[in-house]
Enzyme design. Sequence first.
Site, short mmCIF file in Angstrom:
data_model
loop_
_atom_site.label_atom_id
_atom_site.label_comp_id
_atom_site.label_asym_id
_atom_site.label_seq_id
_atom_site.Cartn_x
_atom_site.Cartn_y
_atom_site.Cartn_z
N TYR A 148 0.77 -1.25 0.00
CA TYR A 148 0.00 0.00 0.00
C TYR A 148 0.81 1.30 0.00
O TYR A 148 0.23 2.36 -0.18
CB TYR A 148 -0.99 -0.02 1.18
CG TYR A 148 -2.07 -1.06 0.98
CD1 TYR A 148 -3.14 -0.80 0.13
CD2 TYR A 148 -2.00 -2.29 1.60
CE1 TYR A 148 -4.12 -1.74 -0.09
CE2 TYR A 148 -2.98 -3.26 1.38
CZ TYR A 148 -4.04 -2.98 0.54
OH TYR A 148 -5.01 -3.92 0.32
N PHE A 432 -9.64 -5.11 10.36
CA PHE A 432 -10.83 -4.83 9.58
C PHE A 432 -10.51 -4.92 8.10
O PHE A 432 -9.35 -4.98 7.72
CB PHE A 432 -11.44 -3.47 9.93
CG PHE A 432 -10.59 -2.26 9.56
CD1 PHE A 432 -10.68 -1.68 8.31
CD2 PHE A 432 -9.70 -1.71 10.48
CE1 PHE A 432 -9.91 -0.57 7.98
CE2 PHE A 432 -8.93 -0.60 10.16
CZ PHE A 432 -9.03 -0.03 8.91
C1 LIG Z 1 -2.73 -7.85 -3.25
C2 LIG Z 1 -3.65 -7.98 -4.45
C3 LIG Z 1 -4.99 -7.34 -4.13
C4 LIG Z 1 -2.99 -7.26 -5.63
O1 LIG Z 1 -3.88 -7.26 -6.73
P1 LIG Z 1 -3.35 -7.05 -8.23
O2 LIG Z 1 -4.52 -6.71 -9.07
O3 LIG Z 1 -2.50 -8.19 -8.62
O4 LIG Z 1 -2.44 -5.74 -8.09
P2 LIG Z 1 -2.07 -4.73 -9.27
O5 LIG Z 1 -1.79 -5.50 -10.51
O6 LIG Z 1 -3.07 -3.65 -9.38
O7 LIG Z 1 -0.74 -4.13 -8.70
C5 LIG Z 1 -0.63 -2.78 -8.27
C6 LIG Z 1 0.75 -2.57 -7.80
O8 LIG Z 1 0.94 -3.29 -6.56
C7 LIG Z 1 2.02 -4.20 -6.68
N1 LIG Z 1 1.61 -5.38 -5.93
C8 LIG Z 1 0.49 -6.07 -6.08
N2 LIG Z 1 0.44 -7.05 -5.17
C9 LIG Z 1 1.55 -6.97 -4.43
C10 LIG Z 1 2.08 -7.73 -3.35
N3 LIG Z 1 1.41 -8.76 -2.84
N4 LIG Z 1 3.26 -7.34 -2.84
C11 LIG Z 1 3.92 -6.28 -3.36
N5 LIG Z 1 3.49 -5.54 -4.39
C12 LIG Z 1 2.30 -5.89 -4.93
C13 LIG Z 1 2.16 -4.46 -8.16
O9 LIG Z 1 3.48 -4.89 -8.46
C14 LIG Z 1 1.83 -3.11 -8.74
O10 LIG Z 1 2.92 -2.24 -8.58
P3 LIG Z 1 3.14 -0.96 -9.52
O11 LIG Z 1 1.78 -0.53 -10.02
O12 LIG Z 1 3.74 0.04 -8.62
O13 LIG Z 1 4.01 -1.47 -10.60
C15 LIG Z 1 -3.87 -9.46 -4.84
O14 LIG Z 1 -2.61 -10.06 -5.08
C16 LIG Z 1 -4.57 -10.27 -3.79
O15 LIG Z 1 -5.78 -10.40 -3.82
N6 LIG Z 1 -3.83 -10.88 -2.81
C17 LIG Z 1 -4.44 -11.75 -1.81
C18 LIG Z 1 -5.37 -10.98 -0.86
C19 LIG Z 1 -4.65 -9.85 -0.19
O16 LIG Z 1 -3.60 -10.01 0.42
N7 LIG Z 1 -5.24 -8.64 -0.31
C20 LIG Z 1 -4.74 -7.45 0.33
C21 LIG Z 1 -5.53 -7.29 1.57
S1 LIG Z 1 -4.96 -6.03 2.63
#
Ligand SMILES: CC(C)(COP(=O)(O)OP(=O)(O)OC[C@H]1O[C@@H](n2cnc3c(N)ncnc32)[C@H](O)[C@@H]1OP(=O)(O)O)[C@@H](O)C(=O)NCCC(=O)NCCS
Length: 432
Positions: A148, A432
Amino acid sequence: MRFTPPIDPTSAAALARHDLDFRLVDTADRADFAPWLQADVRGFLGSRMSDELLDNYMPGIADRRTTGVYDASAAEPAVTVATVNSWQTALTVPGHRDVPAWGISSVTVAPTHRRRGIARAMLESELRVTAAQGIPLAILTVSESTIYSRFGFAPASLTTDLEIDTRRAIWKGPQPQGRVHFVAVETLREQVLPLIEAKRLATPGEIATWPHLWDRTFGLASDDKSAKDKLRGIRYDDAEGEPRGFALYTIDDNETHYSEHNVNVLSLVATTDDAYAGLWSHLLELDLVSKLTVPLRSTDEPLRHLVSDFRAVHDVNTRDHLWIRIVDVEAALTARTYSAPLDLVLEVTDSLDFAAGTYRLVVESGEASVTPSDATPDITLSVNELSSIYLGGFSAQTYVRAGLIGEHVPDAAAHLDRAFHSSVTPHLPVWF
Ligand SMILES: CC(C)(COP(=O)(O)OP(=O)(O)OC[C@H]1O[C@@H](n2cnc3c(N)ncnc32)[C@H](O)[C@@H]1OP(=O)(O)O)[C@@H](O)C(=O)NCCC(=O)NCCS
């Protein structure tokens, strides 16, 4: 009727370019909401929810702004490929006050659709929705601390999981004046909300909670009946018989070493020091128990000073917990009180532009005024660092040492730290 901001057209257009449909979910329509919830739990690696659990869950979070991304070319096009929900809550800030905050939760993208910018589109949309409603900041708790920062969020409070060796942690604190009662979990559930609300403004970082959160904590929103049956509830009443706190715990079986059971304290809320003493001394003195495991406690628990051996209270996992993202610098900074006078010009950078600008921050008698300024900045920091020090839980001087805050006049960060200091360590006791 609650206002639900419409879908953000910028993110909807960005996702439409990938043939994805970004839309609000109708939480009153089971056919729309149930697949969204199943996608949400799948995203967090949970089990499929039973119909009974769905029925229990849905009303509890139906009032949230719930968004989903849909892929018409997927084998199950009605099942959301990405989820987010959000709602207006209140975040406690220093000075026994709160500030409106946009809580963001359930951020998931299906593994079949990851890393193609879906989460970015949804989170940027949430920030635009936050700003459009005039809410000064957004908040979340995170599964991974790597995700984030790129959206301007930063950790603003820590939390710690404790393990307490009860054979060494002998109670030496004050004798409680009231008494502990066992209370059936269903009954206790009805009694805790006023206690939680009474305590909320005492600690920066707490948020206004909601009944469904406590259903989950009390095992009432779970398919696991055995977990529910293991729950024990205790309530502390003061000398006048007024409820002042409660705790909820489970006990791990230990047939091999019967006098060495482990108690998992899922929640302990005390609205007075007497209740804190009453609940902790009760738990520490349980017979046939040698260890308490206690997640999500403050890094500054008074408990360590109330037992015979400081080292009997182990921090087993201290980590970031509440993440904040300021979108409106003036509204956020004027919402809290301060510990020392200040007159500084802050240059705030923000790659998403919401908070970017140069501001003169003046603190007099604990209250801040914030005005846009053309003066040469005394200090330059990104919105991440500003959000991180906002509650007084992180130090500007540490960020200077890490090269993340630029000081242009001597001691600017030290002045910032003195003003932003919180006499109560910020802490959020829930996920949350
Ligand atoms: C985390 C999650 C929501 C990312 O979704 P995504 O659609 O693959 O993310 P995006 O393609 O939009 O990536 C956005 C940016 O975040 C980065 N990013 C995404 N997931 C990441 C991770 N787990 N760790 C580090 N960086 C991450 C991407 O590299 C990208 O970076 P950039 O735009 O600066 O190049 C997804 O992997 C997921 O659902 N994970 C499991 C549930 C979870 O942990 N959710 C978060 C809850 S707090």
